[in-house]
Design a protein around this motif. Structure first.
Motif, PDB file in Angstrom:
ATOM      1  N   LEU A  43      39.661   1.254  57.921  1.00 13.93           N
ATOM      2  CA  LEU A  43      39.157   1.597  59.451  1.00 13.93           C
ATOM      3  C   LEU A  43      37.643   1.247  59.663  1.00 13.93           C
ATOM      4  N   HIS A  44      37.197   0.397  58.602  1.00 14.20           N
ATOM      5  CA  HIS A  44      35.758   0.121  58.691  1.00 14.20           C
ATOM      6  C   HIS A  44      35.623  -1.177  57.543  1.00 14.20           C
ATOM      7  N   VAL A  87      35.395  -3.649  52.054  1.00 15.11           N
ATOM      8  CA  VAL A  87      34.545  -4.382  51.072  1.00 15.11           C
ATOM      9  C   VAL A  87      34.373  -3.182  49.723  1.00 15.11           C
ATOM     10  N   GLY A  88      34.082  -1.922  50.336  1.00 12.26           N
ATOM     11  CA  GLY A  88      33.993  -0.994  49.168  1.00 12.26           C
ATOM     12  C   GLY A  88      35.267  -0.653  48.410  1.00 12.26           C
ATOM     13  N   SER A 113      34.919 -12.312  61.703  1.00 13.26           N
ATOM     14  CA  SER A 113      33.973 -12.925  62.376  1.00 13.26           C
ATOM     15  C   SER A 113      32.580 -12.321  62.395  1.00 13.26           C
ATOM     16  N   VAL A 114      31.755 -12.205  63.173  1.00 17.07           N
ATOM     17  CA  VAL A 114      30.452 -11.605  63.342  1.00 17.07           C
ATOM     18  C   VAL A 114      30.497 -10.032  62.855  1.00 17.07           C
ATOM     19  N   ALA A 115      31.354  -9.421  63.881  1.00 20.76           N
ATOM     20  CA  ALA A 115      31.372  -7.946  63.559  1.00 20.76           C
ATOM     21  C   ALA A 115      31.814  -7.448  62.321  1.00 20.76           C
ATOM     22  N   GLY A 116      32.859  -8.064  61.756  1.00 26.92           N
ATOM     23  CA  GLY A 116      33.342  -7.636  60.634  1.00 26.92           C
ATOM     24  C   GLY A 116      32.389  -8.007  59.484  1.00 26.92           C
ATOM     25  N   ALA A 156      37.241   5.604  54.806  1.00 23.85           N
ATOM     26  CA  ALA A 156      38.256   5.373  53.569  1.00 23.85           C
ATOM     27  C   ALA A 156      39.280   6.383  53.149  1.00 23.85           C
ATOM     28  N   LEU A 157      38.907   7.516  53.721  1.00 24.37           N
ATOM     29  CA  LEU A 157      39.929   8.620  53.606  1.00 24.37           C
ATOM     30  C   LEU A 157      41.262   8.377  54.244  1.00 24.37           C
TER      31      LEU A 157
END
Length: 525
Positions: A45-46, A51-52, A71-74, A431-432
């Motif tokens: 969700l983020h 990446v983590g 893109s830029v935001a991600g 991540a939960l």
């Protein structure tokens, strides 16, 4: 008609990159819509969690992982996690979506200036000139990420995926071998240095990798203590071994004092030497010779060593153990003792760590992101395998929770425990949801003191007065976890702590649902 998308999917299959961690946007839809059944999509969700989690997956599999960013935001949201992956030397292939190539010159909505957004942290950033160059760029990213052990980025305009690929060439080898042998003749200077040492020592680091056998054999051949690098991302030596000497201090005065008895110090898979707050003076006392073995060119080039080898640490250690004469020395090195047992009152972080250490299975993967409790964790919870201590080598927050999720996904039969502060957990709490949705049975132990305790300590140490940041003790980590679908328990008593650990830890390896323990701890010693 065979397309660029088809060719990239074949490359992903060839390199076993069939799990895609993502938080997609519109520029990734042409790649993902109608995804083949043999490719697994994992939603976070983020983008920091994307990446983590991919980082934890790569650590668990000891192979590159694949992440997809928007893109830029991600990419912008993920930069800190990309920096952590680089510092932890974790191979990642990161595909970043871009607006349609056919009108990029007009800078349409969601177009991004992506090439430099992650700075120098990627080991490679590729912007394919033609759509037909995308498959080769992805294949090369796999090789670059593996060789340089870091994140490699490929920036792909959204219309490239449907471009034709019939008869095109993939500009990358299908298979790349990396022999790691070391010639005995090249090791002669190091053999002579160690054989002639009166009191040698080894400093081990995350770069040793998961194969500790060669380093253990070398340490036992030398009969010397082995210290863990300070602020390392992973344990480099079994911390229940009788020759383990503890974690090196993070300041120069303490470092000099710890290494004072040794005339030769060999750093293996660790820089020379990582510090935190600046202190004047040399790293070691005059007369102490420093040698280094690393496969990281940047570490080799910047470390103030008298003798450095840019080579595979495992291969070097294995040969040194055979070439060195039997030791003429021996001894027992002092181990750091634990803290006073629980004697009533509010729970301390040390109470939690002691009870956790007493129950952890030998093969646990322990991910740490609790800065104020880290010294106590090092002292009380020895890493008995290379997965026994994993942390963010660059100190940025947001690693612990998603990395634990990704690692457990990669090794579903291994018990996984994340010990994180509540301040740290807030950076990766999204991540939960992924843990709950994908039935990832990791245990998250949150040491909740409602403040940035390490920052408070630094302010006190600085002597300039109290820091202006307020506590955040209104935050309820258990409620946040439950809102994301992750079961949680609030722990406020010693009996509650021991009861929860006794219930969860024996069956952790087989657990299919995550659990967060929101443990209220005092900030007092």
């Amino acid at each position: 008609m065979r397309t660029v998308r088809d060719a990239v999917f074949d490359i992903l299959r060839q390199h076993e990159l069939t799990t895609i961690f993502a938080n997609p946007g519109s520029t990734e839809v042409p790649l993902l819509a109608g995804l083949p059944d043999d490719l697994r999509f994992v939603l976070a969700l983020h983008e920091g969690s994307v990446v983590g989690m991919a980082t934890g997956w790569a650590i668990g599999r000891e192979a590159p992982a694949l992440a997809l960013l928007h893109s830029v935001a991600g990419l912008g949201n993920a930069v800190s996690a990309i920096a952590t992956a680089r510092e932890n030397r974790v191979p990642l292939v990161i595909v970043v979506g871009q607006q349609d190539r056919r009108h990029l010159a007009l800078e349409p909505f969601l177009a991004g200036r992506l090439a430099g957004l992650a700075g120098d942290y990627p080991v490679r950033t590729d912007q394919p000139v033609r759509p037909q160059d995308v498959p080769g760029a992805v294949a090369r990213a796999v090789h670059e990420a593996t060789t340089s052990r870091g994140p490699a980025l490929v920036l792909v305009p959204m219309d490239d995926w449907q471009a034709p690929f019939d008869g095109e060439t993939v500009a990358a080898p299908a298979r790349l071998l990396r022999p790691a042998a070391v010639a005995d003749a090249d090791l002669v200077p190091l053999v002579e240095l160690l054989a002639g040492a009166r009191s040698p020592a080894i400093v081990s680091g995350a770069g040793v990798g998961p194969g500790w056998f060669a380093l253990v054999a070398l340490a036992e051949r030398l009969g010397c203590p082995v210290y863990q690098e300070s602020f390392g991302g992973r344990a480099g030596f079994p911390q229940d071994h009788p020759q383990y000497g503890g974690v090196l201090p993070g300041g120069r005065s303490g470092l000099r004092e710890r290494l004072r008895p040794h005339d030769v110090v060999l750093a293996v898979g660790a820089p020379v030497f990582r510090q935190y707050s600046y202190e004047p003076g040399a790293l070691v006392e005059p007369g102490t010779t420093i040698a280094l073995v690393t496969d990281d060119p940047a570490v080799a080039h910047r470390s103030p060593a008298d003798l450095a080898y840019l080579a595979a640490p495992e291969a070097v250690c294995a040969r040194l153990a055979d070439l060195l004469p039997p030791p003429g020395r021996g001894g027992v090195w002092a181990r750091v003792s634990g803290h006073e047992p629980y004697s009533g009152g509010p729970l301390r972080p040390t109470d939690v760590l002691r009870e956790l250490a007493a129950r952890l299975p030998h093969d646990v993967a322990l991910i740490e992101e609790a800065p104020s409790a880290r010294p106590d964790l090092h002292a009380m919870v020895p890493a008995r395998t290379s997965f026994g201590f994993i942390s963010a080598a660059n100190g940025g927050l947001g690693f612990g929770v998603p990395a634990a999720v990704g690692l457990r996904m990669a090794q579903p039969g291994r018990p996984v425990v994340a010990v994180v502060g509540d301040g740290s957990a807030l950076y990766g709490v999204q991540a939960l949801w992924s843990a709950a949705h994908y039935r990832v049975g990791a245990l998250f132990v949150v040491l909740a003191n409602g403040r940035y305790a390490v920052m408070d300590g630094l302010a006190d140490k600085h002597g300039g007065g109290k820091g202006p940041w307020p506590p955040f003790d209104e935050v309820d980590m258990g409620a946040l976890a439950r809102s994301l679908g992750c079961p949680a328990q609030r722990i406020e008593t010693y009996a509650g702590l021991t009861g929860a650990l006794d219930e969860v830890l024996p069956t952790l390896a087989a657990r299919e649902t995550p659990l967060l323990l929101d443990v209220v701890v005092t900030v007092d010693p």
